[in-house]
Scaffold this active site. Structure first.
Site, PDB file in Angstrom:
ATOM      1  CB  SER A  70      -0.927   0.019   1.208  1.00  0.00           C
ATOM      2  OG  SER A  70      -2.068  -0.738   0.936  1.00  0.00           O
ATOM      3  CE  LYS A  73      -3.495   0.394  -1.743  1.00  0.00           C
ATOM      4  NZ  LYS A  73      -4.342   0.025  -0.596  1.00  0.00           N
ATOM      5  CE1 TYR A 198      -3.875  -1.360  -5.450  1.00  0.00           C
ATOM      6  CE2 TYR A 198      -4.206  -3.718  -5.605  1.00  0.00           C
ATOM      7  CZ  TYR A 198      -4.130  -2.575  -4.843  1.00  0.00           C
ATOM      8  OH  TYR A 198      -4.289  -2.647  -3.481  1.00  0.00           O
ATOM      9  CE1 TYR A 250      -3.543  -0.039   4.795  1.00  0.00           C
ATOM     10  CE2 TYR A 250      -2.353  -0.705   6.743  1.00  0.00           C
ATOM     11  CZ  TYR A 250      -2.467  -0.667   5.383  1.00  0.00           C
ATOM     12  OH  TYR A 250      -1.511  -1.231   4.606  1.00  0.00           O
ATOM     13  CB  VAL A 268      -0.255  -6.083   3.916  1.00  0.00           C
ATOM     14  CG1 VAL A 268      -1.635  -5.712   4.330  1.00  0.00           C
ATOM     15  CG2 VAL A 268      -0.091  -6.173   2.445  1.00  0.00           C
TER      16      VAL A 268
HETATM   17  N1  GLN Z   1      -1.506  -5.318  -2.523  1.00  0.00           N
HETATM   18  C1  GLN Z   1      -2.257  -5.231  -1.313  1.00  0.00           C
HETATM   19  C2  GLN Z   1      -3.729  -5.493  -1.570  1.00  0.00           C
HETATM   20  O1  GLN Z   1      -4.227  -5.085  -2.555  1.00  0.00           O
HETATM   21  C3  GLN Z   1      -2.038  -3.884  -0.700  1.00  0.00           C
HETATM   22  C4  GLN Z   1      -2.774  -3.723   0.575  1.00  0.00           C
HETATM   23  C5  GLN Z   1      -1.998  -3.120   1.696  1.00  0.00           C
HETATM   24  O2  GLN Z   1      -0.786  -3.006   1.743  1.00  0.00           O
HETATM   25  N2  GLN Z   1      -2.744  -2.769   2.695  1.00  0.00           N
HETATM   26  O3  GLN Z   1      -4.418  -6.086  -0.798  1.00  0.00           O
END
Ligand code: GLN
Length: 314
Positions: A70, A73, A198, A250, A268
């Site tokens: 994430s 992003k 993505y 988050y 994550v």
């Molecule tokens: N690639 C992960 C997903 O789409 C990214 C999510 C994350 O790091 N929270 O679930």
């Protein structure tokens, strides 16, 4: 406090503090929903800090390589803003926190038009992936990788192919969000191609030094203080930084803002990219996650450091 003194103090304190925070790892869990991520060592913790003169202080498992997940992003949002401008981007994605998990679909149906609440939840980031300019999936992914390499000042950044495959094979929830957004006319083009872009940017592999270097550019309003190159327009750093404060951790973002007060983005795989505006870029990794999905040892360490060094922006 003068900068050199702060870095010297960090050199002195970090090894012991990393060892203390590392013990928190037993209270968390390594992510398993992307099967390949479950292979990461639970008790790893590393931190790399760099200041505007390139002075570094680091401790712990800084050689651990992990995927951005994430964290990517933040920078795909910036690239989409550089490609299309604010008005176009924010016609497809909102500016508000959700209070839900990053992969929740719950609120998607509740608002009109059905634009995802913000660009840092999965639904929002998938829309952002669809906005990256390029004629083919390969071209879009190559532009993202090239941009990230510039920000990290590392030409060698590449993908963890195993994590990429693992996520592509198991990313059914993301796939369903893609089709939902296609149905609502928010996402245009081929869903599978958008998801490929993505999944690719989520699987870019880094270490804490790469994270810190990317964070340093954010700390200096888009300018790499070492090369003096303006890599991101200041306005887009301001936008991204605000999202980092409100949604970067988050739905643990409010708590992190109160306890550490630093713009941050976690992933994550256990990475956290954070910075002290005008001063420091910081990369942390600790794969054991707390209930909110943030590195449990990483958050512990950053909160302690922020209090001791008065890094809160508030
Ligand atoms: N690639 C992960 C997903 O789409 C990214 C999510 C994350 O790091 N929270 O679930």
């Amino acid at each position: 406090m003068i900068e050199a003194g702060e870095m010297d103090r960090l050199d002195h304190l970090l090894p012991g503090w990393v060892d203390t925070s590392r013990q928190e790892s037993i209270h968390g869990r390594v992510a398993t929903y992307i099967p390949e991520l479950s292979k990461a060592g639970r008790d790893l913790l590393g931190i790399h800090i760099i200041n505007g003169e390139g002075r570094i202080s680091e401790a712990g498992n800084t050689d651990h390589r992990f995927t951005l997940q994430s964290i990517s992003k933040v920078f795909t949002l910036i690239l989409a803003l550089m490609d299309h401008g604010e008005a176009a981007v924010f016609s497809k994605v909102g500016k508000e926190p959700t209070g839900d998990n990053f992969n929740s679909m719950m609120k998607l149906e509740l608002i009109q038009p059905a634009i995802p609440f913000n660009p840092l939840i999965n639904a929002g980031a998938i829309v952002i992936s669809s906005l990256i300019k390029g004629n083919t999936v390969e071209e879009k992914s190559a532009r993202i990788l090239q941009f990230f390499r510039k920000l990290a000042a590392n030409d060698k950044l590449g993908y963890d192919e195993d994590v990429y495959r693992s996520e592509r094979e198991t990313g059914h929830l993301n796939r369903s969000m893609g089709y939902f957004l296609l149905d609502k006319g928010i996402l245009e083009g081929e869903v599978e191609e958008v998801l490929e872009v993505y999944f690719r940017h989520c699987s870019i592999q880094v270490n804490t030094a790469d994270l810190a270097r990317m964070a340093l550019v954010m700390a200096f309003n888009g300018q790499d203080p070492l090369s003096k190159e303006q890599l991101i327009p200041k306005r887009y750093v301001q936008i991204a930084k605000t999202f980092m404060i409100t949604c970067g951790m988050y739905n643990g973002s409010g708590e992190f803002a109160i306890c550490a007060g630093m713009p941050a983005k976690s992933g994550v795989s256990g990475g956290i990219l954070t910075f002290v505006p005008g001063r420091l870029g910081i990369g942390v990794v600790g794969p054991s996650l707390n209930a909110k999905g943030n590195s449990i040892a990483g958050v512990h360490l950053l909160e302690r450091l922020s209090k001791a060094f008065e890094w809160s922006i508030f």
